[in-house]
Design an enzyme around this catalytic site. Sequence first.
Site, PDB file in Angstrom:
ATOM      1  N   THR A 113       0.825  -1.225   0.000  1.00 33.11           N
ATOM      2  CA  THR A 113       0.000   0.000   0.000  1.00 33.11           C
ATOM      3  C   THR A 113       0.856   1.272   0.000  1.00 33.11           C
ATOM      4  O   THR A 113       0.370   2.351  -0.310  1.00 33.11           O
ATOM      5  CB  THR A 113      -0.902   0.050   1.244  1.00 33.11           C
ATOM      6  OG1 THR A 113      -0.059   0.159   2.409  1.00 33.11           O
ATOM      7  CG2 THR A 113      -1.770  -1.196   1.357  1.00 33.11           C
ATOM      8  N   ASP A 205      16.928   1.617  -1.821  1.00 32.43           N
ATOM      9  CA  ASP A 205      16.388   1.566  -0.458  1.00 32.43           C
ATOM     10  C   ASP A 205      17.452   2.076   0.516  1.00 32.43           C
ATOM     11  O   ASP A 205      18.467   1.410   0.749  1.00 32.43           O
ATOM     12  CB  ASP A 205      15.985   0.129  -0.110  1.00 32.43           C
ATOM     13  CG  ASP A 205      15.272   0.064   1.234  1.00 32.43           C
ATOM     14  OD1 ASP A 205      15.831   0.537   2.246  1.00 32.43           O
ATOM     15  OD2 ASP A 205      14.138  -0.446   1.272  1.00 32.43           O
ATOM     16  N   ASP A 208      18.380  -0.200   3.597  1.00 35.52           N
ATOM     17  CA  ASP A 208      19.186  -1.371   3.203  1.00 35.52           C
ATOM     18  C   ASP A 208      20.607  -0.960   2.860  1.00 35.52           C
ATOM     19  O   ASP A 208      21.560  -1.676   3.177  1.00 35.52           O
ATOM     20  CB  ASP A 208      18.543  -2.069   1.996  1.00 35.52           C
ATOM     21  CG  ASP A 208      17.338  -2.910   2.395  1.00 35.52           C
ATOM     22  OD1 ASP A 208      17.195  -3.215   3.601  1.00 35.52           O
ATOM     23  OD2 ASP A 208      16.547  -3.259   1.506  1.00 35.52           O
TER      24      ASP A 208
HETATM   25  C1  PRP Z   1      11.939   4.524   3.845  1.00 41.53           C
HETATM   26  C2  PRP Z   1      12.571   5.860   4.116  1.00 41.53           C
HETATM   27  C3  PRP Z   1      11.420   6.661   4.641  1.00 41.53           C
HETATM   28  C4  PRP Z   1      10.259   6.125   3.855  1.00 41.53           C
HETATM   29  C5  PRP Z   1       9.946   7.108   2.765  1.00 41.53           C
HETATM   30  O1  PRP Z   1      11.818   3.805   5.007  1.00 41.53           O
HETATM   31  O2  PRP Z   1      13.657   5.799   4.987  1.00 41.53           O
HETATM   32  O3  PRP Z   1      11.194   6.502   6.033  1.00 41.53           O
HETATM   33  O4  PRP Z   1      10.676   4.867   3.294  1.00 41.53           O
HETATM   34  O5  PRP Z   1       8.797   6.745   2.103  1.00 41.53           O
HETATM   35  P1  PRP Z   1       7.481   7.620   2.118  1.00 41.53           P
HETATM   36  O6  PRP Z   1       7.888   9.038   1.951  1.00 41.53           O
HETATM   37  O7  PRP Z   1       6.711   7.080   0.935  1.00 41.53           O
HETATM   38  O8  PRP Z   1       6.753   7.364   3.406  1.00 41.53           O
HETATM   39  P2  PRP Z   1      11.287   2.288   5.026  1.00 41.53           P
HETATM   40  O9  PRP Z   1       9.804   2.249   5.176  1.00 41.53           O
HETATM   41  O10 PRP Z   1      11.850   1.537   3.847  1.00 41.53           O
HETATM   42  O11 PRP Z   1      11.863   1.733   6.377  1.00 41.53           O
HETATM   43  P3  PRP Z   1      13.391   1.473   6.813  1.00 41.53           P
HETATM   44  O12 PRP Z   1      14.037   2.826   7.045  1.00 41.53           O
HETATM   45  O13 PRP Z   1      13.231   0.700   8.075  1.00 41.53           O
HETATM   46  O14 PRP Z   1      14.078   0.707   5.726  1.00 41.53           O
HETATM   47  N1  URA Z   2      12.338   4.577   0.600  1.00 39.32           N
HETATM   48  C1  URA Z   2      13.600   4.417   0.140  1.00 39.32           C
HETATM   49  O1  URA Z   2      14.482   3.988   0.887  1.00 39.32           O
HETATM   50  N2  URA Z   2      13.842   4.725  -1.145  1.00 39.32           N
HETATM   51  C2  URA Z   2      12.905   5.187  -1.982  1.00 39.32           C
HETATM   52  O2  URA Z   2      13.204   5.469  -3.158  1.00 39.32           O
HETATM   53  C3  URA Z   2      11.601   5.344  -1.490  1.00 39.32           C
HETATM   54  C4  URA Z   2      11.345   5.042  -0.197  1.00 39.32           C
END
Ligand code: PRP
Ligand code: URA
Length: 214
Positions: A113, A205, A208
Amino acid sequence: MDFQNEKNIYIMDHPLIQHKITRLRDKSTGTAEFRQIAGEIAMLMCYDALRDLETVDIDVETPIENTKSPVIAGKNQAVVPILRAGLGMTDGILSLLPTAKVGHIGMYRDEVTHKPHSYYCKLPSPISERIIIVTDPMLATGGSAADAINFIKEKGGKMIKFMCIIAAPEGLKHLHEVHPDVQIYVGHLDRELNENAYICPGLGDAGDRIFGTK
Ligand code: PRP
Ligand code: URA
Protein backbone atom coordinates in the site's frame (compact mmCIF):
# COMPACT_ATOMS: atom_id res chain seq x y z
CA MET A 1 4.12 24.01 -7.15
CA ASP A 2 7.16 26.30 -7.58
CA PHE A 3 9.28 24.68 -4.87
CA GLN A 4 12.23 27.03 -5.35
CA ASN A 5 10.17 30.05 -4.29
CA GLU A 6 7.97 28.37 -1.70
CA LYS A 7 8.24 29.54 1.90
CA ASN A 8 9.81 26.95 4.25
CA ILE A 9 11.24 24.81 1.42
CA TYR A 10 15.02 24.91 0.97
CA ILE A 11 16.58 22.92 -1.86
CA MET A 12 20.36 22.65 -1.58
CA ASP A 13 22.58 23.53 -4.51
CA HIS A 14 26.05 23.34 -2.94
CA PRO A 15 28.45 21.43 -5.22
CA LEU A 16 29.90 19.46 -2.29
CA ILE A 17 26.45 18.16 -1.38
CA GLN A 18 25.63 17.34 -5.01
CA HIS A 19 28.97 15.53 -5.47
CA LYS A 20 28.37 13.41 -2.39
CA ILE A 21 24.78 12.61 -3.43
CA THR A 22 26.14 11.26 -6.71
CA ARG A 23 28.34 8.87 -4.70
CA LEU A 24 25.24 7.68 -2.81
CA ARG A 25 23.30 7.10 -6.02
CA ASP A 26 26.01 4.87 -7.51
CA LYS A 27 24.93 1.27 -6.95
CA SER A 28 28.57 0.20 -6.65
CA THR A 29 29.04 2.38 -3.53
CA GLY A 30 29.31 -0.09 -0.64
CA THR A 31 27.84 0.07 2.85
CA ALA A 32 30.79 1.64 4.67
CA GLU A 33 31.24 4.44 2.14
CA PHE A 34 27.48 4.99 1.87
CA ARG A 35 27.18 5.37 5.64
CA GLN A 36 30.08 7.77 5.85
CA ILE A 37 28.87 9.97 2.99
CA ALA A 38 25.28 10.07 4.27
CA GLY A 39 26.66 11.43 7.55
CA GLU A 40 28.79 14.01 5.76
CA ILE A 41 25.82 15.23 3.70
CA ALA A 42 23.73 15.53 6.86
CA MET A 43 26.45 17.63 8.48
CA LEU A 44 26.70 19.96 5.47
CA MET A 45 22.93 20.32 5.26
CA CYS A 46 22.68 20.95 8.99
CA TYR A 47 25.24 23.75 8.73
CA ASP A 48 22.95 25.50 6.25
CA ALA A 49 19.70 24.62 8.05
CA LEU A 50 20.92 26.22 11.28
CA ARG A 51 21.82 29.61 9.80
CA ASP A 52 18.73 31.08 11.50
CA LEU A 53 19.87 30.07 15.02
CA GLU A 54 19.76 33.02 17.38
CA THR A 55 22.98 34.28 18.93
CA VAL A 56 23.73 36.48 21.92
CA ASP A 57 26.90 38.47 22.56
CA ILE A 58 28.94 37.51 25.62
CA ASP A 59 32.03 39.04 27.16
CA VAL A 60 35.25 37.28 26.27
CA GLU A 61 38.86 38.05 27.08
CA THR A 62 41.19 37.43 24.15
CA PRO A 63 45.00 37.45 24.58
CA ILE A 64 44.81 41.03 23.24
CA GLU A 65 41.78 42.66 24.88
CA ASN A 66 38.25 42.26 26.25
CA THR A 67 35.50 42.08 23.64
CA LYS A 68 31.95 40.94 23.04
CA SER A 69 31.46 37.93 20.77
CA PRO A 70 28.39 35.82 19.79
CA VAL A 71 27.41 32.38 21.08
CA ILE A 72 24.31 30.32 20.24
CA ALA A 73 21.43 31.59 22.38
CA GLY A 74 18.37 30.17 24.01
CA LYS A 75 16.73 27.14 22.52
CA ASN A 76 18.21 23.67 22.89
CA GLN A 77 18.01 21.24 20.03
CA ALA A 78 16.73 17.72 19.49
CA VAL A 79 17.59 15.43 16.61
CA VAL A 80 14.86 12.93 15.75
CA PRO A 81 15.77 10.29 13.16
CA ILE A 82 12.97 8.33 11.54
CA LEU A 83 14.05 4.69 11.89
CA ARG A 84 15.80 3.12 10.34
CA ALA A 85 17.38 5.20 7.62
CA GLY A 86 17.26 8.52 9.47
CA LEU A 87 19.86 7.10 11.87
CA GLY A 88 22.38 7.40 9.05
CA MET A 89 22.16 11.18 9.30
CA THR A 90 22.24 11.51 13.09
CA ASP A 91 25.98 11.41 13.82
CA GLY A 92 26.72 14.03 11.16
CA ILE A 93 24.31 16.41 12.86
CA LEU A 94 25.54 15.59 16.36
CA SER A 95 29.07 16.44 15.26
CA LEU A 96 27.81 20.05 14.92
CA LEU A 97 25.38 19.92 17.86
CA PRO A 98 27.05 17.61 20.39
CA THR A 99 24.72 18.60 23.24
CA ALA A 100 21.49 17.97 21.32
CA LYS A 101 19.15 15.35 22.76
CA VAL A 102 18.12 12.49 20.47
CA GLY A 103 14.61 11.08 20.01
CA HIS A 104 13.57 8.17 17.80
CA ILE A 105 10.49 7.51 15.73
CA GLY A 106 10.06 4.05 14.20
CA MET A 107 8.16 3.95 10.92
CA TYR A 108 8.02 1.45 8.08
CA ARG A 109 6.23 1.66 4.77
CA ASP A 110 3.90 -1.16 3.78
CA GLU A 111 5.40 -2.66 0.62
CA VAL A 112 2.02 -3.03 -1.11
CA THR A 113 0.00 0.00 0.00
CA HIS A 114 3.07 2.26 0.58
CA LYS A 115 1.27 3.60 3.64
CA PRO A 116 3.39 4.30 6.75
CA HIS A 117 3.06 2.31 9.97
CA SER A 118 4.55 3.47 13.23
CA TYR A 119 6.12 1.11 15.76
CA TYR A 120 8.08 3.34 18.16
CA CYS A 121 8.20 6.89 19.45
CA LYS A 122 10.47 8.18 22.20
CA LEU A 123 11.22 11.89 22.37
CA PRO A 124 13.24 14.01 24.79
CA SER A 125 10.99 15.69 27.34
CA PRO A 126 9.95 18.46 27.40
CA ILE A 127 10.06 18.76 23.62
CA SER A 128 8.13 22.02 23.26
CA GLU A 129 11.06 24.41 23.84
CA ARG A 130 13.50 22.63 21.56
CA ILE A 131 14.42 23.17 17.94
CA ILE A 132 13.69 19.74 16.50
CA ILE A 133 15.56 18.38 13.48
CA VAL A 134 13.78 15.37 11.99
CA THR A 135 15.93 13.28 9.66
CA ASP A 136 15.14 10.76 6.95
CA PRO A 137 17.25 10.47 3.80
CA MET A 138 14.23 9.69 1.59
CA LEU A 139 11.03 11.70 1.16
CA ALA A 140 9.04 9.57 -1.29
CA THR A 141 5.23 9.79 -0.90
CA GLY A 142 5.83 11.90 2.20
CA GLY A 143 3.56 9.69 4.32
CA SER A 144 6.23 8.59 6.82
CA ALA A 145 7.56 12.11 7.40
CA ALA A 146 4.07 13.64 7.71
CA ASP A 147 3.00 11.02 10.28
CA ALA A 148 6.27 11.30 12.22
CA ILE A 149 5.82 15.07 12.47
CA ASN A 150 2.20 14.54 13.60
CA PHE A 151 3.53 12.47 16.53
CA ILE A 152 6.04 15.16 17.42
CA LYS A 153 3.37 17.87 17.35
CA GLU A 154 1.03 15.71 19.47
CA LYS A 155 3.81 15.57 22.08
CA GLY A 156 4.15 19.35 22.02
CA GLY A 157 6.88 19.92 19.41
CA LYS A 158 6.57 23.30 17.69
CA MET A 159 9.85 24.38 16.08
CA ILE A 160 10.44 21.64 13.55
CA LYS A 161 12.91 21.29 10.69
CA PHE A 162 12.83 18.25 8.41
CA MET A 163 15.99 17.20 6.56
CA CYS A 164 16.08 14.68 3.71
CA ILE A 165 18.83 13.89 1.24
CA ILE A 166 16.53 13.11 -1.71
CA ALA A 167 12.90 14.09 -2.22
CA ALA A 168 10.33 13.26 -4.87
CA PRO A 169 8.11 16.19 -5.93
CA GLU A 170 5.04 14.22 -4.79
CA GLY A 171 6.38 13.77 -1.26
CA LEU A 172 7.67 17.32 -0.94
CA LYS A 173 4.29 18.73 -1.96
CA HIS A 174 2.44 16.40 0.43
CA LEU A 175 4.66 17.17 3.43
CA HIS A 176 4.54 20.91 2.81
CA GLU A 177 0.74 20.88 2.44
CA VAL A 178 0.22 18.86 5.64
CA HIS A 179 2.83 20.79 7.67
CA PRO A 180 3.33 24.25 6.07
CA ASP A 181 4.98 25.51 9.27
CA VAL A 182 7.81 22.95 9.06
CA GLN A 183 11.04 24.06 7.38
CA ILE A 184 11.96 21.36 4.85
CA TYR A 185 15.59 20.98 3.70
CA VAL A 186 16.19 18.85 0.61
CA GLY A 187 19.61 17.72 -0.65
CA HIS A 188 18.29 17.08 -4.16
CA LEU A 189 14.82 17.18 -5.69
CA ASP A 190 14.48 14.14 -7.96
CA ARG A 191 12.17 13.56 -10.93
CA GLU A 192 9.29 11.36 -9.76
CA LEU A 193 8.08 8.23 -8.00
CA ASN A 194 7.80 4.95 -9.88
CA GLU A 195 4.91 2.46 -9.60
CA ASN A 196 6.45 1.01 -6.41
CA ALA A 197 6.68 4.50 -4.89
CA TYR A 198 10.49 4.47 -5.16
CA ILE A 199 12.21 7.73 -6.02
CA CYS A 200 13.62 8.01 -9.58
CA PRO A 201 16.52 8.21 -10.19
CA GLY A 202 16.96 8.00 -6.40
CA LEU A 203 19.45 5.74 -4.68
CA GLY A 204 17.38 2.63 -3.97
CA ASP A 205 16.39 1.57 -0.46
CA ALA A 206 18.25 3.90 1.90
CA GLY A 207 17.83 1.69 4.98
CA ASP A 208 19.19 -1.37 3.20
CA ARG A 209 22.12 0.58 1.80
CA ILE A 210 23.04 2.16 5.16
CA PHE A 211 22.76 -1.05 7.15
CA GLY A 212 23.80 -3.58 4.50
CA THR A 213 20.51 -5.50 4.65
CA LYS A 214 18.52 -6.82 1.70
C1 PRP B 1 11.94 4.52 3.85
C2 PRP B 1 12.57 5.86 4.12
C3 PRP B 1 11.42 6.66 4.64
C4 PRP B 1 10.26 6.12 3.85
C5 PRP B 1 9.95 7.11 2.77
O1 PRP B 1 11.82 3.80 5.01
O2 PRP B 1 13.66 5.80 4.99
O3 PRP B 1 11.19 6.50 6.03
O4 PRP B 1 10.68 4.87 3.29
O5 PRP B 1 8.80 6.74 2.10
P1 PRP B 1 7.48 7.62 2.12
O6 PRP B 1 7.89 9.04 1.95
O7 PRP B 1 6.71 7.08 0.94
O8 PRP B 1 6.75 7.36 3.41
P2 PRP B 1 11.29 2.29 5.03
O9 PRP B 1 9.80 2.25 5.18
O10 PRP B 1 11.85 1.54 3.85
O11 PRP B 1 11.86 1.73 6.38
P3 PRP B 1 13.39 1.47 6.81
O12 PRP B 1 14.04 2.83 7.04
O13 PRP B 1 13.23 0.70 8.08
O14 PRP B 1 14.08 0.71 5.73
N1 URA C 1 12.34 4.58 0.60
C1 URA C 1 13.60 4.42 0.14
O1 URA C 1 14.48 3.99 0.89
N2 URA C 1 13.84 4.72 -1.14
C2 URA C 1 12.91 5.19 -1.98
O2 URA C 1 13.20 5.47 -3.16
C3 URA C 1 11.60 5.34 -1.49
C4 URA C 1 11.35 5.04 -0.20
